[in-house]
Every structure is written in structure tokens, then in C-alpha cells.
Design an enzyme around this catalytic site. Structure first.
Site, short mmCIF file in Angstrom:
data_model
loop_
_atom_site.label_atom_id
_atom_site.label_comp_id
_atom_site.label_asym_id
_atom_site.label_seq_id
_atom_site.Cartn_x
_atom_site.Cartn_y
_atom_site.Cartn_z
N LYS A 160 0.87 -1.18 0.00
CA LYS A 160 0.00 0.00 0.00
C LYS A 160 0.90 1.23 0.00
O LYS A 160 1.20 1.78 1.06
CB LYS A 160 -0.91 -0.05 1.22
CG LYS A 160 -2.20 0.71 1.11
CD LYS A 160 -3.13 0.32 2.27
CE LYS A 160 -4.23 1.32 2.44
NZ LYS A 160 -5.19 1.36 1.33
C1 PPE Z 1 -6.65 0.04 -3.95
C2 PPE Z 1 -7.35 -0.57 -2.77
N1 PPE Z 1 -7.89 -1.82 -2.91
C3 PPE Z 1 -8.54 -2.41 -1.89
C4 PPE Z 1 -8.67 -1.79 -0.66
C5 PPE Z 1 -9.38 -2.54 0.46
O1 PPE Z 1 -8.41 -2.98 1.39
P1 PPE Z 1 -8.82 -3.21 2.93
O2 PPE Z 1 -9.07 -1.85 3.50
O3 PPE Z 1 -7.63 -3.88 3.54
O4 PPE Z 1 -10.05 -4.05 2.94
C6 PPE Z 1 -8.14 -0.50 -0.45
C7 PPE Z 1 -8.30 0.18 0.89
N2 PPE Z 1 -8.51 1.58 0.74
C8 PPE Z 1 -8.21 2.36 1.94
C9 PPE Z 1 -7.92 3.79 1.60
C10 PPE Z 1 -9.13 4.64 1.33
C11 PPE Z 1 -8.70 6.10 1.12
O5 PPE Z 1 -9.49 6.84 0.50
O6 PPE Z 1 -7.59 6.51 1.57
C12 PPE Z 1 -9.30 2.15 3.00
O7 PPE Z 1 -10.38 1.62 2.67
O8 PPE Z 1 -9.03 2.52 4.17
C13 PPE Z 1 -7.45 0.10 -1.52
O9 PPE Z 1 -6.90 1.33 -1.38
#
Ligand code: PPE
Length: 308
Positions: A160
Site C-alpha cells: 500500500k
Molecule cells: C486500492 C485498494 N484496494 C482495496 C482496498 C481494500 O483494502 P482493505 O481496507 O484492507 O479491505 C483498499 C483500501 N482503501 C483504503 C484507503 C481509502 C482512502 O481513500 O484513503 C481504506 O479503505 O481505508 C485500496 O486502497
């Protein structure tokens, strides 16, 4: 949604919000090499609070740092504890936690991060429904992005990384400008990958499908929903699918820490299913919210309990 709170944790100390600043020559500001997490804390029905899957998030955060070759000056447990302490310092019984590991300033500029210090900050703030108040109920309208998700050897997609989100910002702002709530990105081979900040699922004839962990972030919410879906007796298939399979799906939904489980009611002006949250999304949403509120003892290990 305001993000201002009283304190931010920086490099081991709780710092007043206004003093949580960095130098303009902070390496990450120029070159995007920072890694971060999004974690949620929830109020539990027994009056305590709980951070959802804190260990998995800290594990991914440190994994992201490893991918980027960053030597983190704090341990897993120190970072986990700091997340909880930052919630407590800000008197938050629920909210969103944003740890960021970044490369500081003072030693060298240029692409090579070189001897610049690796620094850590943790902020918390209240964050309601990520995609809008009625999104969790009514669902959202999305479009297929004109931007492609990263090739797995162009950017490190399992990490990330702050710089990865330039792609997400381009996709999200294009979707909003075109009157949609969110973007759906395809991978370099044209298969559905994920949203700008979410993983994606579809349902067809009762079978739940989600892209395998190829070019997408290994979402912790995705993992949680797969576990809960199987426990509810659903068949879950991790398989690539195309945008027109989404058009023809009975249901579709996003998952993410911020998005939680957000139904998708339309993709590219095609109404999906009945055009609102379907029975599978509703069942999974209910199961998910029971878990995060501490109402399902089978998942107590997913909760890091705390009280102010
Ligand atoms: C590209 C991406 N894909 C999938 C996910 C889902 O991952 P998880 O949170 O582990 O289930 C997230 C989280 N996106 C984060 C950032 C949002 C933001 O605007 O900043 C979040 O949901 O916290 C992503 O950024």
C-alpha cells in the site's frame, strides 16, 4: 468530514495536531515512497471499543515497508499499541486510523532515498460512510475507468504505497467529474481489478466471485467477507471476470476498510440486478457489522478491544 483531532503520534511521541508538520524537502513528498494503512475502530454493543483486524493491518503495513526497502524503527507491537494510544489520546471510541511510514528530510534529495530517516506518523479521525450516507443502503453508481490498474511489475501492487494512489486519484476524480460515485479499474489484460480504494465482488446465481490476488491489493475486508460468506454457506470463487460479467451480475459490491461493504447498483449505466443492495450483500453486511461490534464471539480474535 473533518480530519482535525487533538493529537497525532509522530516517531514515538504524541504531538499536538498543529505541530505534526514536516519539512518541504521530505523525500516522500517529492517521490511518493511512503506506505500507509487504513484501519477502523468500532463501538461494540457491550460498551467497549475494538480495532478491527489490527494485527493484519500492521502486518501489511510492515510488509509494504519491506517491499519498499524501508527500515522501520518500530516493532509490530509498538505500532499496534501506538494506534490504540492515538485513539485514546483523542478520546475516540470509534474512527479511522491512518498510520504512515515515510522518508524524511535533511540528508539528501534525488531519487535515491539514501540516508534520509524513515519516519512514522499515526493520525485518527471520524469517518462515516466512505461513499456517502445512503451508499451502504441504496448502493452507488460507478463507471469503468479510462485508467488501467498497475501492471504488477510497474508498481508493487501488494504494497500500500502512497505513490500507487496517483492512479487511484486519476480514476476517482475522472469518475466524479463524469457524475459517478466511484471508478472500477481494469487490469493491464482488461479483466476487472478493483476500485480506486476498494476490492470488488459480483454475485451470479448465488455464487460469489472476486478477482484473485493478482494486480490488486490483498484487502483485509475482502478476506473477512470471503470467510464470512463461506461460513454463511455461499460458494466463493476467486476468479478473473470481465466488465460485461458485472453488467449481467445479480449483485455487485465493493469492500474496504473505509467503504466497508458498499453495494454497486449500476456500472457504465447498466443497472445491476434490481438496482439496489441484493440479498447476498445484505446478508454479508449484517454479518460483517455483527463481527465489528463484537456480537459474534467466533471472531473475537479479529478485535483489539480497548476502552477510554
Ligand atoms: C486500492 C485498494 N484496494 C482495496 C482496498 C481494500 O483494502 P482493505 O481496507 O484492507 O479491505 C483498499 C483500501 N482503501 C483504503 C484507503 C481509502 C482512502 O481513500 O484513503 C481504506 O479503505 O481505508 C485500496 O486502497
Amino acid at each position: 468530514m473533518g480530519v482535525r483531532t487533538d493529537f497525532i503520534w509522530m516517531d514515538g511521541a504524541m504531538v499536538p495536531w498543529d505541530q505534526a508538520n514536516v519539512h518541504v524537502l521530505t523525500h516522500t513528498l517529492h517521490y511518493g515512497v511512503g506506505v500507509f494503512e487504513g484501519i477502523r475502530a468500532y463501538e461494540c454493543t457491550d460498551g467497549s471499543s475494538a480495532v478491527f483486524r489490527l494485527n493484519e493491518h500492521i502486518e501489511r503495513l510492515l510488509g509494504s515497508a519491506k517491499v519498499m526497502g524501508m527500515k522501520v524503527p518500530f516493532s509490530h507491537e509498538q505500532l499496534a499499541e501506538a494506534c490504540v494510544e492515538t485513539l485514546k489520546a483523542n478520546k475516540m471510541t470509534a474512527g479511522y486510523i491512518r498510520p504512515l511510514i515515510f522518508i524524511g528530510s535533511g540528508e539528501a534529495m534525488g531519487v535515491n532515498p539514501g540516508p534520509n530517516p524513515v519516519r512514522v506518523a499515526i493520525a485518527v479521525w471520524p469517518w462515516g460512510a466512505y461513499l456517502g450516507a445512503e451508499a451502504l443502503e441504496r448502493g452507488i453508481r460507478i463507471c469503468t475507468s479510462s485508467y488501467t490498474r498497475h501492471h504488477v511489475n510497474v508498481m508493487m501492487t501488494k504494497a500500500k504505497v502512497a505513490g500507487n494512489y496517483v492512479n487511484s486519484v486519476l480514476a476517482k476524480t475522472e469518475a466524479l467529474a463524469d457524475g459517478y460515485d466511484e471508478a472500477l479499474l481494469l487490469d493491464p489484460t482488461g479483466y476487472v481489478a478493483e476500485g480506486s480504494g476498494e476490492n470488488v465482488f459480483i454475485v451470479k446465481k448465488g455464487v460469489i466471485k472476486t478477482p484473485p490476488l493478482t494486480s490488486i491489493l490483498a484487502g483485509i475486508t475482502r478476506d473477512s467477507l470471503i470467510t464470512l460468506a463461506k461460513e454463511l454457506g455461499y460458494e466463493v470463487v476467486e476468479q478473473l471476470f470481465t466488465r460485461d460479467e458485472v453488467y449481467m451480475a445479480d449483485e455487485a459490491f465493493f469492500s474496504g476498510t473505509a467503504a466497508e461493504l458498499t453495494p454497486i447498483r449500476e456500472l457504465d449505466r447498466r443497472v445491476i440486478g434490481e438496482g439496489h443492495a441484493g440479498p447476498v450483500a445484505k446478508a454479508l453486511q449484517a454479518a460483517f457489522f455483527k463481527v465489528v461490534k463484537g456480537e459474534n464471539p467466533a471472531y473475537a480474535n479479529w478485535l483489539r478491544r480497548y476502552s477510554l
